[in-house]
Design a protein around this motif. Structure first.
Motif, mmCIF file in Angstrom:
data_model
loop_
_atom_site.group_PDB
_atom_site.id
_atom_site.type_symbol
_atom_site.label_atom_id
_atom_site.label_comp_id
_atom_site.label_asym_id
_atom_site.label_seq_id
_atom_site.Cartn_x
_atom_site.Cartn_y
_atom_site.Cartn_z
ATOM 1 N N VAL A 140 -23.271 -15.208 -15.273
ATOM 2 C CA VAL A 140 -22.397 -14.341 -16.051
ATOM 3 C C VAL A 140 -23.268 -13.420 -16.875
ATOM 4 N N GLY A 141 -23.052 -12.125 -16.704
ATOM 5 C CA GLY A 141 -23.804 -11.135 -17.470
ATOM 6 C C GLY A 141 -22.900 -10.454 -18.478
ATOM 7 N N SER A 142 -23.491 -9.673 -19.367
ATOM 8 C CA SER A 142 -22.679 -8.947 -20.335
ATOM 9 C C SER A 142 -22.131 -7.691 -19.682
ATOM 10 N N ALA A 143 -21.198 -7.037 -20.326
ATOM 11 C CA ALA A 143 -20.521 -5.877 -19.754
ATOM 12 C C ALA A 143 -21.474 -4.713 -19.520
ATOM 13 N N GLY A 144 -22.520 -4.578 -20.305
ATOM 14 C CA GLY A 144 -23.446 -3.460 -20.167
ATOM 15 C C GLY A 144 -24.527 -3.687 -19.118
ATOM 16 N N GLU A 145 -24.733 -4.913 -18.700
ATOM 17 C CA GLU A 145 -25.790 -5.221 -17.737
ATOM 18 C C GLU A 145 -25.268 -5.159 -16.323
ATOM 19 N N ARG A 146 -26.150 -4.839 -15.419
ATOM 20 C CA ARG A 146 -25.825 -4.945 -14.002
ATOM 21 C C ARG A 146 -26.375 -6.273 -13.523
ATOM 22 N N THR A 147 -25.568 -7.011 -12.790
ATOM 23 C CA THR A 147 -26.046 -8.288 -12.275
ATOM 24 C C THR A 147 -26.895 -8.054 -11.041
#
Length: 161
Positions: A140-147
């Motif tokens: 699970v990543g944050s909304a600003g990061e690209r996984t």
């Protein structure tokens, strides 16, 4: 301060409608006949289905099939007893057919299914029923990061000096 009261009136038409629906509505039926008790358990990667079928001849009275993605166990129970005592005859007949079905994983082949009968219990083994069904953790990543999945094979940019 005021008091508000609601008066409800009985609706004779609604009561009559409920009475007619109760008397002539659909009839809920319970299955009749013989319904064997069943237990489904896990043995490693295999699934075991056990059905209690006392008094049955598995070669004549029981059929085990794999139909598409479904394991189907069906048969018929015929039990007759006659007894003569003190000039009286007692004859008891119990019978009934049954059908139980179980959903199988799509990857299950028909040759991976085997059945055995011992002491009134039919045991059906479904080989590799649980292969590949383990839990898998999803990052699970944050909304600003690209996984990593979204980024594909791109490498993150290295800071230049």
């Amino acid at each position: 301060m005021s008091t508000v009261s609601l008066w409800t009136r009985r609706d004779p038409f609604a009561e009559f409608d409920a009475l007619v629906r109760q008397a002539f509505g659909p009839v809920v039926t319970r299955p009749t006949g013989f319904v064997p008790a069943t237990e489904v358990t896990r043995d490693g990667d295999d699934a075991l289905v056990r059905l209690e079928l006392p008094g049955l001849d598995p070669e004549k009275d029981v059929t085990v099939e794999v139909d598409r993605d479904t394991l189907v166990v069906r048969g018929e129970r015929r039990d007759e007893r006659a007894e003569d005592r003190d000039g009286r005859s007692l004859r008891e007949v119990r019978y009934g057919s049954f059908r139980r079905s179980f959903r199988l994983p799509r990857q299950t082949a028909a040759d991976a299914v085997s059945a055995s009968y011992d002491a009134g219990v039919l045991t059906v083994r479904v080989g590799d029923a649980y292969v590949g069904r383990g839990a898998r953790r999803i990052p699970v990543g944050s909304a600003g990061e690209r996984t990593a999945v979204e980024a594909g094979s791109e490498q993150p940019e290295q800071p230049t000096a």
